[in-house]
Design a protein around this motif. Sequence first.
Motif, PDB file in Angstrom:
ATOM      1  N   ASN A 111      -8.195   1.151  -0.850  1.00  0.00           N
ATOM      2  CA  ASN A 111      -8.468   2.281   0.036  1.00  0.00           C
ATOM      3  C   ASN A 111      -9.105   1.847   1.354  1.00  0.00           C
ATOM      4  N   GLN A 158      -9.811  11.817  -1.144  1.00  0.00           N
ATOM      5  CA  GLN A 158      -8.476  11.578  -1.693  1.00  0.00           C
ATOM      6  C   GLN A 158      -8.185  10.082  -1.635  1.00  0.00           C
ATOM      7  N   SER A 205      -2.317   1.811 -10.641  1.00  0.00           N
ATOM      8  CA  SER A 205      -2.053   2.383 -11.965  1.00  0.00           C
ATOM      9  C   SER A 205      -2.648   1.474 -13.036  1.00  0.00           C
ATOM     10  N   ILE A 263       4.230   3.991  -3.553  1.00  0.00           N
ATOM     11  CA  ILE A 263       3.546   5.032  -4.317  1.00  0.00           C
ATOM     12  C   ILE A 263       3.764   4.907  -5.819  1.00  0.00           C
ATOM     13  N   LYS A 306       0.820  -1.215   0.000  1.00  0.00           N
ATOM     14  CA  LYS A 306       0.000   0.000   0.000  1.00  0.00           C
ATOM     15  C   LYS A 306       0.855   1.267   0.000  1.00  0.00           C
ATOM     16  N   PHE A 318       0.677   3.303  -7.502  1.00  0.00           N
ATOM     17  CA  PHE A 318      -0.612   3.953  -7.317  1.00  0.00           C
ATOM     18  C   PHE A 318      -0.646   5.323  -7.969  1.00  0.00           C
ATOM     19  N   ASP A 319      -1.829   5.688  -8.402  1.00  0.00           N
ATOM     20  CA  ASP A 319      -2.104   7.055  -8.815  1.00  0.00           C
ATOM     21  C   ASP A 319      -3.068   7.609  -7.779  1.00  0.00           C
ATOM     22  N   TYR A 320      -3.102   8.898  -7.644  1.00  0.00           N
ATOM     23  CA  TYR A 320      -3.982   9.528  -6.661  1.00  0.00           C
ATOM     24  C   TYR A 320      -5.117  10.229  -7.384  1.00  0.00           C
ATOM     25  N   TYR A 321      -6.276  10.221  -6.754  1.00  0.00           N
ATOM     26  CA  TYR A 321      -7.477  10.727  -7.406  1.00  0.00           C
ATOM     27  C   TYR A 321      -8.359  11.388  -6.362  1.00  0.00           C
ATOM     28  N   ARG A 330      -6.544   6.357  -3.602  1.00  0.00           N
ATOM     29  CA  ARG A 330      -5.488   5.798  -4.446  1.00  0.00           C
ATOM     30  C   ARG A 330      -6.125   4.866  -5.464  1.00  0.00           C
TER      31      ARG A 330
END
Length: 175
Positions: free
Chosen positions: A75, A151, A156, A40, A37, A43-46, A153
């Motif tokens: 998440n 917010q 990708s 980073i 987890k 992962f992309d953040y959204y 994750r």
Amino acid sequence: MSYFDMFPNIYYDAKGNGKFTIQKNLLSRLKLVDKVKENILGFDYYDVKDGETPEMIAHKYYGDVGYHWTILLVNDIIDYYEDWPMSVQRFEEFVKNKYANPQAIHHYEISQTSGDTTVTIDVGMNTTDYPSATAISNYQYEDKLQEKKRQIRLISSDNIEDFVKEFERKLNEAS
């Protein structure tokens, strides 16, 4: 393949009458290890927009609503109604129902800076020791919680298929 299709089958006597049927073993559970987890790079953040659902985001981001469960999994969202960000309308109703006075003081906060980092500290209702503390209303408090939930994750898109295959493999190993 849907989320539940990946769960292993078991023989189960649901009625206790000696007649076994094939059922999905929904008690099989996997949890992402913290090391995964915190990676980073994978992962992309959204930021979840008002009214967006995991299905909508999966369709927009992966082109497949079937990946909605991956969004919930990475998440740590177990209860969609509690853990997913509320729509603006639902949030307003929630705050109105939860608090007799949404503008009443919930707690006080102070900011503390060290180098390039500033953190906010909840000092409760203690304004004696912290006369410069800022009042945070019930509404502001709940709004900050919602912003944190917005917010999220996302795995990708380059890694999503490999993640699903690995998840299915681990799920079958766990049974």
